[in-house]
Design an enzyme around this catalytic site. Structure first.
Site, PDB file in Angstrom:
ATOM      1  CG  LEU A  44      31.971  35.868  45.418  1.00  0.00           C
ATOM      2  CD1 LEU A  44      30.974  36.986  45.583  1.00  0.00           C
ATOM      3  CD2 LEU A  44      33.447  36.349  45.245  1.00  0.00           C
ATOM      4  CG  ASN A  46      35.869  36.975  42.090  1.00  0.00           C
ATOM      5  OD1 ASN A  46      36.262  36.065  43.184  1.00  0.00           O
ATOM      6  ND2 ASN A  46      36.614  37.891  41.884  1.00  0.00           N
ATOM      7  CG  ASP A  47      38.050  37.715  38.261  1.00  0.00           C
ATOM      8  OD1 ASP A  47      36.626  37.975  38.422  1.00  0.00           O
ATOM      9  OD2 ASP A  47      38.916  38.638  38.377  1.00  0.00           O
ATOM     10  CD  GLN A  63      40.016  36.571  42.486  1.00  0.00           C
ATOM     11  OE1 GLN A  63      39.840  37.558  43.135  1.00  0.00           O
ATOM     12  NE2 GLN A  63      40.766  36.602  41.566  1.00  0.00           N
ATOM     13  CE1 TYR A 106      41.627  40.772  45.771  1.00  0.00           C
ATOM     14  CE2 TYR A 106      41.794  42.859  44.566  1.00  0.00           C
ATOM     15  CZ  TYR A 106      41.271  41.940  45.636  1.00  0.00           C
ATOM     16  OH  TYR A 106      40.265  42.857  46.517  1.00  0.00           O
ATOM     17  CB  SER A 107      42.348  38.148  38.490  1.00  0.00           C
ATOM     18  OG  SER A 107      40.986  37.843  38.747  1.00  0.00           O
ATOM     19  NE  ARG A 166      41.418  44.881  39.881  1.00  0.00           N
ATOM     20  CZ  ARG A 166      40.977  46.250  40.039  1.00  0.00           C
ATOM     21  NH1 ARG A 166      41.898  46.830  40.743  1.00  0.00           N
ATOM     22  NH2 ARG A 166      39.876  46.788  39.583  1.00  0.00           N
ATOM     23  CG  ASP A 167      42.888  41.696  36.898  1.00  0.00           C
ATOM     24  OD1 ASP A 167      43.044  41.264  38.157  1.00  0.00           O
ATOM     25  OD2 ASP A 167      41.802  42.405  36.686  1.00  0.00           O
ATOM     26  CD  GLU A 223      37.860  44.952  37.348  1.00  0.00           C
ATOM     27  OE1 GLU A 223      36.541  44.568  37.228  1.00  0.00           O
ATOM     28  OE2 GLU A 223      38.111  45.176  38.630  1.00  0.00           O
TER      29      GLU A 223
HETATM   30  C1  FRU Z   1      37.428  41.159  38.360  1.00  0.00           C
HETATM   31  C2  FRU Z   1      38.277  41.636  39.418  1.00  0.00           C
HETATM   32  C3  FRU Z   1      39.632  41.746  39.059  1.00  0.00           C
HETATM   33  C4  FRU Z   1      40.355  41.479  40.561  1.00  0.00           C
HETATM   34  C5  FRU Z   1      39.461  40.302  41.197  1.00  0.00           C
HETATM   35  C6  FRU Z   1      39.469  40.716  42.558  1.00  0.00           C
HETATM   36  O1  FRU Z   1      36.078  40.772  38.683  1.00  0.00           O
HETATM   37  O2  FRU Z   1      37.906  42.896  40.177  1.00  0.00           O
HETATM   38  O3  FRU Z   1      40.066  42.942  38.324  1.00  0.00           O
HETATM   39  O4  FRU Z   1      41.584  40.821  40.261  1.00  0.00           O
HETATM   40  O5  FRU Z   1      38.280  40.569  40.453  1.00  0.00           O
HETATM   41  O6  FRU Z   1      38.602  39.707  43.179  1.00  0.00           O
END
Ligand code: FRU
Length: 485
Positions: A44, A46-47, A63, A106-107, A166-167, A223
């Site tokens: 996968l 993601n961000d 990610q 995480y992000s 987060r982030d 987020e």
């Molecule tokens: C957004 C999110 C972020 C987090 C990350 C975790 O897609 O939920 O807020 O840091 O993905 O995978």
């Protein structure tokens, strides 16, 4: 396959060579791998994270959960690029391998300090009762690709915040470093906090306060907040989960939105005269967009073309998610425009044709289309012999663009609908469309409005068909120019 928590959080070193090889073998049989869009090597994506400029190159991380198309134990995978179009994996990862990020890197974002790239991210930690502890932590990447974790908490979870915090995005405002972090307050409302680097020391952060941007207080979590400056104006991009559709209509499970401010009062942590909240993208997929001001001042952005909590047809081939193209953000007449960077034209091959029906393409092309005033046009991309495919209608008279994927390939996320549309204000309308195997990005009027999404075409869905009107334009076959990794 239904994933258990145990499988999703199995330590990286416990996955065997054989298991990893099986995942690779399965991916190799996928009909839906993109060519010029960044995709995960396995599992996968993601961000986008740590999008930055360092040591003469563009850097981004995706990610990743490498062991399947599900949200498991996340790490960051480094990519580098010379032109913001061709990205290669360097082999460097930010692994979830310390007590401060044991359940996921995480992000976060990145910024160069001296000869190192500072990575500012969220360490996701679960204790023995599976209670989450979000730590804002850091690491330094050197020019040889070594990562040194700082092994200390840079920002603790504030008293007025739940475990959704987060982030961090670091940014430079007039020579002073700041960061914003997304969170949820004790009333379960989303908000964004602003921090300041004391003496510009990236290991020493003090809270300035909550960022004021006329938050409507309907979302339960913000987020991936990003603040960039375009012509000195603050542009705040974020993902307000649970946002009321009365504030802004949207169809996707979670939206990615933005506000443009007139100016920024850093002392009061205030975006002054923010515009109403607006959809960043009108398509089926666009989330966790990461934007930053490059050293040359441009605001650059890249999005995740995927969404949390959605199953994708590609899951059965052990891959999910791509990046969008890198988009430059500009303001024209007070409106935000998003458009791929100029180097995107380097993907064009010699196969350039006048736009017309085509029985078969490689599903890897760019279209530049023009529509006359008051015209009505409908085209079908990913079209099969019966002209079923991705239907795009340009109703210039009524200022409406509609994208219908109900007949385009394997269906998914049906509870969120199969049609997306938006209004356009300008009568003279153009569309630039990028197609890449299972990805589409549509830029109306050079980025005034954008539709992005995925389509998982059936084997025979690779044509172009004009079902209504007489659009003029050009077809450019695209080629990434080298092996896709
Ligand atoms: C957004 C999110 C972020 C987090 C990350 C975790 O897609 O939920 O807020 O840091 O993905 O995978």
């Amino acid at each position: 396959m239904a994933w258990t928590t145990e499988q999703r959080y199995k330590r990286y070193e416990q996955w065997t060579e054989n298991e990893i090889q099986q995942i690779k073998n399965k991916i190799a049989t996928s009909p839906w791998r993109a060519t010029y869009h960044v995709e995960p090597d396995t599992g996968l994506l993601n961000d986008p994270n740590g999008f930055s400029y360092f040591d003469g190159k563009w850097i981004a991380f995706y990610q990743n959960f490498p062991f399947g198309a599900t949200h498991g134990l996340k790490s960051w995978v480094q990519l580098e690029s010379n032109d913001l179009v061709h990205f290669t994996e360097t082999g460097v990862r930010v692994l979830p391998d310390t007590p401060l990020d044991s359940h996921g890197a995480y992000s976060g974002s990145a910024m160069q300090f001296d000869d190192k790239l500072f990575l500012f991210y969220t360490g996701n930690v679960r204790d023995e009762n599976w209670v989450r502890h979000p730590y804002q932590i850091g690491a330094l990447l050197d020019k040889d690709g070594h990562i040194q974790k700082l092994n200390k908490i840079l920002i603790e979870q504030p008293q007025d915040t739940t475990d959704h915090f987060r982030d961090p995005q670091i940014f430079n405002y007039h020579g002073q470093f700041y960061a914003i972090v997304g969170g949820q307050n004790l009333d379960k409302k989303g908000y964004i906090k602003l921090y300041k680097a004391v003496d510009n020391d990236y290991t020493n952060w003090e809270e300035v306060g909550n960022l004021h941007f006329e938050n409507d207080n309907t979302a339960y979590m913000m987020e991936c907040p990003n603040l960039v400056f375009i012509d000195e104006k603050p542009v705040l991009l974020y993902c307000p989960q649970g946002l009321s559709k009365e504030i802004v209509p949207y169809d996707n499970i979670y939206p990615n939105m933005y506000k443009i401010g007139q100016s920024f009062d850093i002392k009061k942590a205030t975006i002054i005269k923010p515009s109403p909240l607006q959809n960043l993208d009108y398509g089926f997929e666009c989330y966790a967009t990461q934007a930053f001001n490059a050293p040359d001042g441009r605001a650059l952005a890249v999005s995740w073309l995927g969404l949390p909590d959605i199953a994708y047809p590609s899951d059965r081939f052990d891959h999910q998610g791509t990046f969008s193209l890198v988009k430059e953000l500009t303001l024209k007449d007070g409106k935000l425009y998003q458009y791929p960077v100029p180097a995107i034209t380097s993907l064009r091959t010699d196969n350039i044709q006048t736009f017309a029906n085509q029985a078969q393409t490689k599903n890897c092309y760019e279209l530049e289309l023009e529509f006359t005033t008051d015209s009505q046009t409908e085209i079908v991309l990913f079209a099969d012999q019966e002209h079923k495919g991705l239907r795009i209608c340009f109703d210039i008279k009524n200022g409406q663009v509609t994208v219908d994927r109900s007949q385009a390939g394997e269906q998914y996320a049906l509870e969120f609908g199969t049609v997306r549309s938006c209004t356009i204000e300008n009568q003279a309308t153009t569309a630039t469309i990028f197609i890449d195997k299972s990805v589409f990005e549509i830029f109306i009027n050079k980025g005034e409005k954008v539709f992005s999404g995925r389509v998982f075409p059936h084997e025979n869905q690779n044509g172009i068909f004009i079902s209504e009107g007489n659009p003029t334009g050009t077809y450019y076959e695209l080629d990434y120019g080298r092996e896709v990794n």
